[in-house]
Design an enzyme around this catalytic site. Structure first.
Site, short mmCIF file in Angstrom:
data_model
loop_
_atom_site.label_atom_id
_atom_site.label_comp_id
_atom_site.label_asym_id
_atom_site.label_seq_id
_atom_site.Cartn_x
_atom_site.Cartn_y
_atom_site.Cartn_z
CG HIS A 219 -0.10 0.20 2.52
ND1 HIS A 219 0.62 -0.81 3.12
CD2 HIS A 219 0.16 1.30 3.27
CE1 HIS A 219 1.25 -0.36 4.18
NE2 HIS A 219 0.99 0.94 4.30
CG ASP A 221 1.65 5.16 4.71
OD1 ASP A 221 1.19 4.02 4.53
OD2 ASP A 221 2.64 5.38 5.45
CG HIS A 275 5.09 1.16 2.70
ND1 HIS A 275 4.58 2.29 2.07
CD2 HIS A 275 4.49 1.11 3.91
CE1 HIS A 275 3.73 2.89 2.87
NE2 HIS A 275 3.64 2.20 3.99
NE ARG A 285 8.35 -5.24 11.67
CZ ARG A 285 7.67 -4.24 11.12
NH1 ARG A 285 6.36 -4.31 10.98
NH2 ARG A 285 8.31 -3.14 10.73
C1 OGA Z 1 1.46 1.40 8.04
C2 OGA Z 1 2.72 0.71 7.67
C3 OGA Z 1 4.65 -0.53 8.36
C4 OGA Z 1 5.17 -1.30 9.51
O1 OGA Z 1 1.01 1.24 9.20
O2 OGA Z 1 0.91 2.11 7.16
O3 OGA Z 1 3.11 0.77 6.55
O4 OGA Z 1 6.37 -1.56 9.52
N1 OGA Z 1 3.37 0.04 8.64
O5 OGA Z 1 4.40 -1.69 10.37
NI NI Z 2 2.11 2.30 5.44
#
Ligand code: OGA
Ligand code: NI
Length: 340
Positions: A219, A221, A275, A285
């Site tokens: 996605h 942001d 990402h 995690r």
């Molecule tokens: C998000 C995201 C990445 C992560 O919350 O939009 O990309 O490492 N998180 O959790």
């Molecule tokens: Ni994100």
């Protein structure tokens, strides 16, 4: 982790997962495509203490920020001014809140006094395995928290402290990015207030099944920029030169990424890069993300002409994203607003 805390992923994803199983038996294709050789890299590293240095160092630092935002859409910062102690306290609260029984989390608005819908898990709208997310999150509008807390509620109190400091860092970075495009502007100060921003607490439970499931599906942001704090487990990946690369965790750095709104505002100069998070079969995690967002009525318009995108309000943008997610299983984002 007590199993009753975990969302019922396997149950929810059974049908989609069975489909893939059959398909891969039929066509003999590999089902671990996410594990596929992904190179690990160090993101551009920027030492923000140079912003307090002499003019030459200051300008060099600002240039590095702008360059990384153009070339990577991602960078990491050290000496960012947010005390480590805030992160460790917030992480501790985060672990506690995710340990609540699943039933309780789904009724989070009552228990935690967040807006309804703050607690999210998985991908309810997924139409294929690639859209599944093996994670849960509290997506918290900071207006729910700021100015309403007492020290006795340590989760809310810590969020409030964090939000105030993160807001300063986000503003500083946004102002620098605008300045580097020749816009000394009060736009961010006027439109992105601490209470229009969001904090997202993420938890990625171990995923013991099928390595083709994402922790968080690919996605971009939907904000101006994101400040991300992650633990040392790793799993964040981003697209660079059309390839997925893995971000190496660094305990003293925060990750900054450009969101869709900055890409629109900068007319495509700064990149909102795709990402994702990959799952880990054994280790859970945690991460937390601060999203620099404007008020819903704010109109986002490119600062350079001719503009690539139609101007839109943040509310319109969010509505379009919600519609696409509902109808297609995932967001389209900025391409929806292209003029040509
Ligand atoms: C998000 C995201 C990445 C992560 O919350 O939009 O990309 O490492 N998180 O959790
Ligand atoms: Ni994100």
């Amino acid at each position: 982790m007590d199993p009753i805390s975990d969302p019922p992923f396997e149950e929810a994803y059974k049908i989609l997962l069975n489909k893939t199983q059959n398909k891969s038996n039929d066509s003999h294709h590999h089902d671990n495509k996410l594990a596929f050789v992904v190179e690990e890299c160090e993101l551009p590293m920027i030492d923000l203490s140079h912003l307090d240095n002499n003019e030459v160092m200051r300008e060099k630092c600002k240039l590095e920020i702008a360059r990384a935002s153009q070339e990577w859409g991602f960078f990491q910062v050290i000496n960012h001014g947010i005390p480590n102690d805030i992160f460790s306290r917030l992480k501790c609260e985060q672990e506690k809140v995710f340990k609540l029984p699943f039933d309780k989390k789904t009724k989070e608005d009552k228990f935690l006094q967040f807006s309804s819908g703050s607690y999210r898990w998985g991908t309810p709208s997924a139409t294929c395995v690639g859209q599944l997310s093996w994670s849960e999150a509290f997506h918290i509008p900071l207006k729910d928290v700021l100015g309403t807390t007492t020290q006795s509620n340590t989760l809310r109190y810590t969020i409030e402290q964090f939000a105030t400091i993160a807001s300063n860092l986000a503003q500083t970075l946004a102002d620098i990015l605008a300045q580097q495009m020749g816009h000394e502007s009060t736009f961010f100060k006027e439109n992105c207030l601490p209470n229009t921003c969001y904090l997202r607490l993420n938890r990625y439970p171990p995923c013991p099944i099928a390595s083709e499931i994402h922790g968080l599906m690919p996605h971009t942001d939907s904000d101006f920029l994101t400040i991300l704090y992650q633990d040392q487990v790793g799993g964040l990946q981003l697209v660079k030169d059309k390839k997925w690369i893995a971000v190496k965790p660094n305990p003293s750095a925060l990750i900054i990424n450009i969101g869709d709104l900055f890409q629109a505002w900068s007319n495509g100069v700064y990149k909102s890069v795709e990402h994702r998070v990959v799952t880990n079969p054994r280790v859970e995690r945690f991460s937390m993300a601060y999203f620099l967002c404007p008020s819903n009525e704010t109109v986002i318009e490119s600062c350079r002409k001719p503009s690539l995108y139609k101007k839109f309000s943040f509310e319109e943008y969010r509505q379009q994203v919600r519609n696409d997610v509902q109808n297609l299983g995932s967001k389209i984002g900025l391409p929806r607003f292209l003029l040509f």
